[in-house]
Design a protein around this motif. Structure first.
Motif, PDB file in Angstrom:
ATOM      1  N   SER B 278     -51.425  66.377 -29.326  1.00  0.00           N
ATOM      2  CA  SER B 278     -52.677  66.822 -29.927  1.00  0.00           C
ATOM      3  C   SER B 278     -53.425  67.750 -28.975  1.00  0.00           C
ATOM      4  N   SER B 309     -47.796  64.657 -41.949  1.00  0.00           N
ATOM      5  CA  SER B 309     -49.223  64.897 -42.159  1.00  0.00           C
ATOM      6  C   SER B 309     -50.047  64.340 -41.013  1.00  0.00           C
ATOM      7  N   TRP B 310     -49.474  63.452 -40.213  1.00  0.00           N
ATOM      8  CA  TRP B 310     -50.237  62.875 -39.105  1.00  0.00           C
ATOM      9  C   TRP B 310     -50.304  63.828 -37.923  1.00  0.00           C
ATOM     10  N   PRO B 312     -51.473  66.857 -35.902  1.00  0.00           N
ATOM     11  CA  PRO B 312     -52.647  67.733 -36.022  1.00  0.00           C
ATOM     12  C   PRO B 312     -52.206  69.162 -36.314  1.00  0.00           C
ATOM     13  N   LYS B 313     -53.015  69.847 -37.058  1.00  0.00           N
ATOM     14  CA  LYS B 313     -52.659  71.221 -37.407  1.00  0.00           C
ATOM     15  C   LYS B 313     -52.662  72.098 -36.153  1.00  0.00           C
TER      16      LYS B 313
ATOM     17  N   PRO C  47     -56.044  63.700 -40.214  1.00  0.00           N
ATOM     18  CA  PRO C  47     -55.311  63.747 -38.949  1.00  0.00           C
ATOM     19  C   PRO C  47     -56.086  64.474 -37.846  1.00  0.00           C
ATOM     20  N   ASP C  48     -56.781  65.534 -38.193  1.00  0.00           N
ATOM     21  CA  ASP C  48     -57.513  66.244 -37.155  1.00  0.00           C
ATOM     22  C   ASP C  48     -58.653  65.410 -36.612  1.00  0.00           C
TER      23      ASP C  48
END
Lengths: 301, 476, 283
Positions: B278, B309-310, B312-313, C47-48
Motif C-alpha cells: 500500500s 478489490s482489496w 489499493p488502487k 480498500p483505499d
C-alpha cells in the motif's frame, strides 16, 4: 455441608435415587474418558520414545526427553514468561471484573444493552482479536500512536510489537481487554443470585458499601469467584493467539510463553516426543499448583 | 504401385507418429486421465488468493476435459507443512496432489511424504517440457538426491521496484550527482541503496521516503540470506560444517539492514506484505524490494478483478522501473512446486493433473490470470507476446524477471531447515529490538551448530553439499 | 432519624449513584468497544480507506460490498457451520455437565480426586493433544465431520461447565432442596423444579462462555477438518496470506461471527435479573 440421603417411592425409584449421584455423572465422565484417556496415554508413551521430524523411532528411550527438559533454558524461560503474564493479568482481570459487576448489579435503564456490548470482546475469535490489536498498535494504520501524538503534541512512533520495553504492555492491554468481560459476566451472574433483602437491610442500617461487599457479597459468591479465577488462571497459562499475533514470541524469545514454545516445537518442527515430555511437565506443575490452590480455597472459606 | 502405396503408408505412419509426439504434454495428460473420469482427486493449495486458480480456472477446466473432479483443500501457508506431514504420519491418504515450498522438499522426502515422479515423467513423456522450465527453477527446485519429487510451478523471486519518474527527474539527478559523484540509477550495491534511500528521504520526507519494505522478522530470513550472499557470505564451512554467519560479512549485513531502516518510514520494522504494497502504490516510497505481483499490481494489471478489490488502487502506473536487488542475485524466496503425496490412493490421476497444470500450454494461461499469484517460470512465459503486451512496461518487467531467474539464489535448504530459519527469524526480531549485531549472530552460529550436531554432522554435511553444489546456491 | 427520613436519604444516595454509574458505564463501553468499532468499521470501508495512512477513523460512506462478497463466495456459510457445531455442543455440555456438577456439589461424588481429574483436562496444552486425537478420529472415521467436532467441543467444555456450575450450585443455600425433598419430590424433580431455576444466572453465564470457547476454537478445527466442514475461525485464517491480507473480509466475517452471540446475550439477559428473594420462596 449436608448430603441428601433421603429416599422414597418404588424399588425402581429407590434404585435411581440411591444411585442418583452416580447415574448423573456417568455420561459426562464417559465422554471425558473417551477423549481424555487415549491422548494422555499416547502422549505418555510417545514421551518415552524418540519421535521427531526425521525419525519415527518408537523404541523405548527411557528418560531421554525428560533429561533434556532440565537443560533446556528456553523452556524454563518460557515458563517464567508465562508465570509473569498470569501473575499480572489475573489480578487485573479479577479486580476490573468485580468492579464492573458491582457497577451493573442494580437496575439501570439500558443495562441489557450495556452488558451485551461489554461481553463482545470475548466473542471475537482470539486470532482476529490479536490481529486487530496488531493493527491498532501499527504505526502506519493504527490509531493508538496517532492519539498519543495528539496528546503529547508531537508524533509518536512507538513500536509496540518490536521494542522490548513495549511488548509486554501491548500484550497485557490486548489480553485484559479481551478477557475482563469473562470475569465480569461470571461475577455478575453470581452476584445477581445473592439475596437482596440482606444487602438492603444492611444499607438501611447505614453500613458502608465496602463492609456490605466484604461481609455479605464476597462470601456469597466465593465458590464461583475462586473457580472463575482457577479457570481463568489455567487459560492464561495456555495463552497463545494474542501473543502470536502481536509478537510471535519476540523480540527474540522475550515474550515466548510455554504454549508458543510448544507450538513451534510440536507443530512446526515435529519434535513429537520432546513436546510430549514438555506436556507432562506442564501437567505435573499445574496439578501441584491447582491442588495447592484448592486447599487454600477450602481453608479460607 | 506397391512402392507408391508403401511410400504413402510410410509417410502417413511418420505423419501420425510426429503428430503424436507433437501432441503436447497437456494433451497427453488429458488423454491418459480420461480413464479416471468420474473420480475425484484432492490438491492442497495455499489458502486465499492463490486458491482462486484451481477453484475458478484450472479445476473446472480439468473437470471439463477429463471428467475428474478436483477438490481444493485450502490451507494457510504457515500450516501447510504441518498438515501435510500430519496426514502422512496418520496414513490417511486424504491428499492426492500437493503444493510444497521447495525448501521443504528435503525434509518431506526424508519423511517419505512425497512420491518419486521419474517413472511417471518418462511414461507420459514430460521430460521435454520439464527442460523448458527456466534453468534456475528447473535445476534447483525439482529434485532431491537426483530424483524428481516436484515440478517448479512459481517463479518467485525478489525484484527491486523503483520510481522511474523520481530517478529520471533532472533536478534529482543533478543534486544526487553533485552530492555523491555518480549517476542516479537503480542501485547495484547496498552502499548505493543506502545513498539513494537517504537522498530521497532527506529531500522529500515525510511525503516520500527513500525506501520501504516488508521488514517483519518472518521476512528476515530472506532479507538476510540475500544480502549476506550478495556480499560474499557463506553459511557454513563445508568441511567442518560449522556455521560461518557470524563473521564480518554477517555483521555488516545485519548492521546494514538496521541502518537502512533509518531512511525508511517510521515503524517499518513491523511492515508486512500489505503495508509495503500500500505504501508503494500510494507513492510514499521511492524503492521497494518484493515479489513479482507488486510489479503487476503497480501497473494496474488485473486490479479490476473482484478478487483483487482489496489491493489499493495504484497511483504510480507507468512510473515504475524494475531492476535486480543490489548485488544482482535476487533471493528466490519461497516459490511453489507441485508434488504427489506418497500415501495417495490415486497417484496416477494426481500426477496427470500436475503434469497438465505445469505444462507449457496451461501454465502460460495460469500465470496470466489477472488474480494470479503464480509468476512466470518458463522460458516461454518470459517471451510470450500476449504477456508482453499486457501493459506498457511489461517487456522491461519480463526482462528483469528473466534476468533474476538466471542469477537468482536459492533459499537455504538442508535437513530440518525450519529450525535454522526459526533461529534467523528470532535473530531479526532481536536486531529490531536493538541488540548488538555481533552478539546476535554469535548466538545464531551457536544455535545452528547445536542443531547440526543434533541432526548429525555427516548427514547434514551431505545435505548441505548437495544443496551448495547447485548452480544457484551461491553467486558465481 | 425517622424511618421515612432514612429512606429519603437512601433514595438521594441512590440517585447520585445512578448518575455516576451511568457515566462509568458509558466510559467503560467506549473504551472496551473501541477496538471492536475499529474492526467492524473496516468491514464498511473501501480498500483505499483500509490502507489509508494516517488511518481513517470512520468510513466516508457506508457500503456493504464486503459483506456481499462473503455471501456470494459462500464464506458466510462457515458462520452457520460454527453456529450449528458450537450450539449443539454447548447444549450437550450444559446438560451433561450441570447434572454432573450437581452430584459433585451436593454429594461430593468421587471426592477431590474426581474433581481434580476433571479440571486437569484443561491443563493440557491443546497443541500436544491435537495429533493423538487426530489419530483417534482417523480410526473412528470422524475426521472432517460435524458430529466429530461437536463431540470434541462437548468433551473439551465439560470440565469448564462442571466446575463453574459446581460453584454456582454450592453458592445456593441447600435448605430449598431439603424442604422440597421433605415435601415428597424425587431427586430429579428437585433438580428441575428447584435447582435449575435458582441457578439460572449461572446457567446463562456458563452457557455463554461454553459457546464462545467452542465458537472461537481454531487449532482443533484446523487439524480435524479438511474441506467438508469449515468453521468460521479457520475460514478467517485463510484471509491472512503470505502475499495478501483481506482485512475487509476479516472484518466482515468477524461482524457476522460476533452477531449471533451478541444477539443471544442481549435477549437472554433476563436471566441475569437479580435473584428471587429468599423470603418469597420460603413463604
Amino acid at each position: 455441608m449436608s448430603t441428601l440421603a433421603n429416599d422414597s417411592g418404588s424399588r425402581m425409584n429407590r434404585f435411581a435415587d440411591r444411585n442418583f449421584k452416580y447415574l448423573v455423572i456417568a455420561p459426562a465422565v464417559l465422554i471425558l474418558l473417551l477423549f481424555g484417556i487415549f491422548p494422555l496415554v499416547y502422549t505418555l508413551l510417545v514421551s518415552f520414545q524418540n519421535i521427531n521430524m526425521m525419525e519415527t523411532d518408537t523404541s523405548f528411550s527411557g528418560l531421554l526427553q525428560y533429561r533434556q527438559l532440565f537443560s533446556d533454558i528456553r523452556l524454563w524461560e518460557s515458563l517464567g514468561h508465562t508465570l509473569l503474564i498470569v501473575a499480572i493479568a489475573l489480578p487485573i482481570e479479577l479486580i476490573a471484573g468485580l468492579m464492573m459487576a458491582l457497577l451493573f448489579l442494580d437496575r439501570m435503564p439500558g443495562r441489557q444493552i450495556f452488558v451485551a456490548l461489554l461481553v463482545l470482546p470475548t466473542m471475537i475469535a482470539p486470532i482476529v482479536a490479536g490481529a486487530t490489536w496488531r493493527l491498532l498498535f501499527d504505526n502506519r494504520f493504527g490509531p493508538i500512536n496517532q492519539v498519543l501524538g495528539w496528546i503529547t503534541g508531537e508524533p509518536q512512533a512507538i513500536l509496540w510489537t518490536i521494542r522490548p520495553e513495549y511488548v509486554y504492555p501491548a500484550i497485557f492491554i490486548a489480553e485484559v481487554w479481551q478477557w475482563t468481560p469473562f470475569m465480569f459476566l461470571i461475577l455478575l451472574a453470581a452476584m445477581s443470585n445473592v439475596d437482596t433483602s440482606l444487602t438492603e437491610a444492611a444499607e438501611i442500617d447505614g453500613a458502608s458499601r465496602l463492609r456490605i461487599f466484604f461481609k455479605i457479597m464476597l462470601p456469597a459468591i466465593w465458590s464461583v469467584m475462586t473457580i472463575a479465577l482457577l479457570i481463568r488462571g489455567l487459560d492464561l497459562f495456555r495463552i497463545f493467539d494474542v501473543i502470536w499475533a502481536l509478537t510471535q514470541g519476540g523480540p527474540g524469545t522475550k515474550t515466548e510463553t510455554i504454549s508458543i514454545y510448544a507450538y513451534i516445537q510440536g507443530f512446526r518442527q515435529f519434535e513429537t516426543s520432546y513436546t510430549a515430555a514438555m506436556a507432562f511437565l506442564v501437567i505435573f506443575l499445574l496439578t501441584i499448583a491447582v491442588m495447592f490452590a484448592l486447599k487454600r480455597m477450602e481453608f479460607v472459606r | 504401385m506397391k512402392t507408391l502405396i508403401s511410400l504413402v503408408a510410410g509417410a502417413a505412419l511418420i505423419a501420425t507418429a510426429t503428430a503424436a509426439r507433437a501432441q503436447s504434454a497437456a494433451d497427453r495428460a488429458v488423454e491418459a486421465a480420461k480413464k479416471y473420469a468420474g473420480s475425484e482427486i484432492s490438491i492442497v493449495w495455499e489458502a486465499g488468493l492463490q486458491s482462486l486458480d484451481p477453484l475458478n480456472f484450472s479445476g473446472p477446466k480439468w473437470e471439463e476435459l477429463t471428467g475428474i473432479k478436483v477438490k481444493v483443500i485450502e490451507v494457510p501457508t504457515s500450516e501447510m507443512f504441518t498438515k501435510i506431514l500430519q496426514e502422512h504420519r496418520a496414513g490417511t491418504g486424504a491428499y492426492d496432489a500437493l503444493n510444497v515450498i521447495p525448501s521443504w522438499m528435503p525434509d518431506l522426502v526424508n519423511a517419505g511424504a512425497l512420491e518419486e515422479l521419474d517413472a511417471y515423467v518418462d511414461k507420459y513423456g514430460y521430460r521435454a517440457e520439464l527442460d523448458s522450465i527456466a534453468p534456475t527453477y528447473r535445476d534447483n527446485q525439482m529434485k532431491v538426491d537426483g530424483k524428481i519429487y516436484g515440478f517448479p510451478d512459481d517463479g518467485d523471486l525478489f525484484i527491486l521496484y523503483y520510481r522511474k519518474d523520481l530517478f529520471e527527474d533532472p533536478a534529482n539527478m543533478a543534486e544526487f550527482k553533485a552530492k555523491h559523484g555518480y549517476d542516479l540509477a537503480a542501485p547495484v550495491t547496498w552502499e548505493q541503496y543506502a545513498d539513494i534511500g537517504q537522498f530521497f528521504t532527506d529531500k522529500f520526507a515525510p511525503k516520500i521516503y527513500g525506501a520501504g519494505q516488508f521488514r517483519q522478522p518472518a521476512y528476515g530470513i530472506w532479507m538476510f540470506e540475500e544480502r549476506f550472499r550478495n556480499t560474499g557470505g557463506k553459511f557454513f564451512d563445508a568441511d567442518t560444517m560449522r556455521a560461518t554467519v557470524n563473521g564480518d560479512i554477517g555483521v555488516a549485513a545485519f548492521e546494514g539492514m538496521r541502518n537502512d531502516n533509518k531512511f525508511m518510514p517510521p515503524g517499518v520494522e513491523s511492515w508486512g506484505f500489505v503495508e509495503a504494497l500500500s505504501a508503494f502504490l500510494a507513492g510514499d516510497i521511492a524503492m521497494t524490494i518484493s515479489w513479482p505481483p507488486f510489479g503487476r499490481w503497480a501497473a494496474g494489471y488485473g486490479t479490476d478483478d473482484s478478487a483483487l478489490s482489496w489491493v489499493p488502487k495504484t497511483t504510480i502506473a507507468d512510473k515504475v522501473g524494475y531492476a535486480l536487488p543490489p548485488g544482482g542475485s535476487p533471493q528466490l524466496a519461497a516459490g511453489f512446486s507441485l508434488s504427489v503425496s506418497s500415501s495417495s490412493p490415486d497417484k496416477e490421476a494426481a500426477y496427470l493433473f500436475i503434469q497438465w497444470l505445469n505444462s507449457e500450454e496451461i501454465s502460460l494461461q495460469r500465470v496470466q490470470l489477472p488474480y494470479a499469484l503464480r509468476d512466470p517460470f518458463r522460458e516461454s512465459h518470459f517471451t510470450n507476446p500476449e504477456y508482453l503486451s499486457r501493459w506498457k512496461d511489461a517487456p522491461a518487467y519480463l526482462k528483469t524477471l528473466r534476468a533474476g531467474a538466471d542469477s537468482g539464489l536459492l533459499d537455504l535448504s538442508i535437513l530440518q531447515i525450519d529450525k535454522y530459519e526459526e533461529v534467523l527469524r528470532q535473530a531479526t526480531s532481536r536486531l529490531w529490538g536493538g541488540e548488538d549485531s555481533q552478539a546476535i549472530l554469535n548466538d545464531v552460529a551457536t544455535q545452528w551448530d547445536a542443531l547440526t550436531d543434533r541432526i548429525g554432522v555427516d548427514k547434514q554435511r551431505a545435505a548441505y553439499t548437495d544443496w551448495a553444489s547447485k548452480p544457484n546456491a551461491y553467486p558465481n | 432519624m425517622s424511618a421515612a427520613a432514612a429512606r429519603r436519604r437512601l433514595s438521594r444516595r441512590r440517585a447520585w449513584r445512578l448518575a455516576f454509574r451511568y457515566l462509568a458505564a458509558v466510559a467503560l463501553t467506549v473504551v472496551f468497544l473501541f477496538p471492536i468499532y475499529w474492526l467492524f468499521s473496516i468491514s464498511l470501508k473501501t480498500p483505499d480507506e483500509i490502507f489509508a495512512s494516517p488511518p481513517a477513523w470512520y468510513p466516508a460512506s457506508i457500503q456493504f460490498d464486503n459483506f456481499k462478497v462473503l455471501f456470494k463466495d459462500g464464506d458466510a456459510t462457515t458462520v452457520w457451520n460454527s453456529l450449528f457445531i458450537a450450539g449443539t455442543s454447548t447444549a450437550l455440555a450444559m446438560f451433561l455437565g450441570t447434572l454432573c456438577a450437581y452430584s459433585l456439589a451436593r454429594f461430593k461424588t468421587g471426592g477431590d480426586n474426581l474433581a481434580i481429574w476433571i479440571i486437569s483436562q484443561r491443563m493440557i496444552p491443546p497443541i500436544v493433544v491435537v495429533f493423538p486425537l487426530f489419530l483417534l478420529y482417523v480410526w473412528l472415521g470422524w475426521v472432517d465431520t460435524y458430529h466429530g467436532l461437536i463431540l470434541l467441543y462437548t468433551a473439551f467444555n465439560l470440565p469448564y461447565v462442571i466446575w463453574m456450575m459446581r460453584g454456582y450450585i454450592e453458592d445456593i443455600p441447600i435448605e430449598l432442596e431439603e424442604s422440597a425433598l421433605v415435601d415428597g419430590c424425587t431427586r430429579w424433580q428437585v433438580l428441575v423444579k428447584v435447582v435449575f431455576p435458582m441457578a439460572r444466572t449461572g446457567l446463562f453465564a456458563t452457557a455463554v462462555f461454553t459457546f464462545v470457547f467452542a465458537w472461537n476454537d481454531f487449532i482443533f478445527a484446523l487439524v480435524m477438518t479438511r474441506s467438508e466442514v469449515t468453521t468460521y475461525p479457520v475460514q478467517v485464517t485463510h484471509y491472512f496470506g503470505g502475499q495478501s491480507n483481506f482485512w475487509a473480509k476479516i472484518a466482515a466475517m468477524s461482524v457476522l461471527g460476533a452477531a449471533p452471540v451478541f444477539v443471544a446475550v442481549a435477549f437472554l439477559q433476563r436471566y441475569l435479573v437479580r435473584g428471587i428473594s429468599m423470603g418469597a420462596v420460603k413463604g
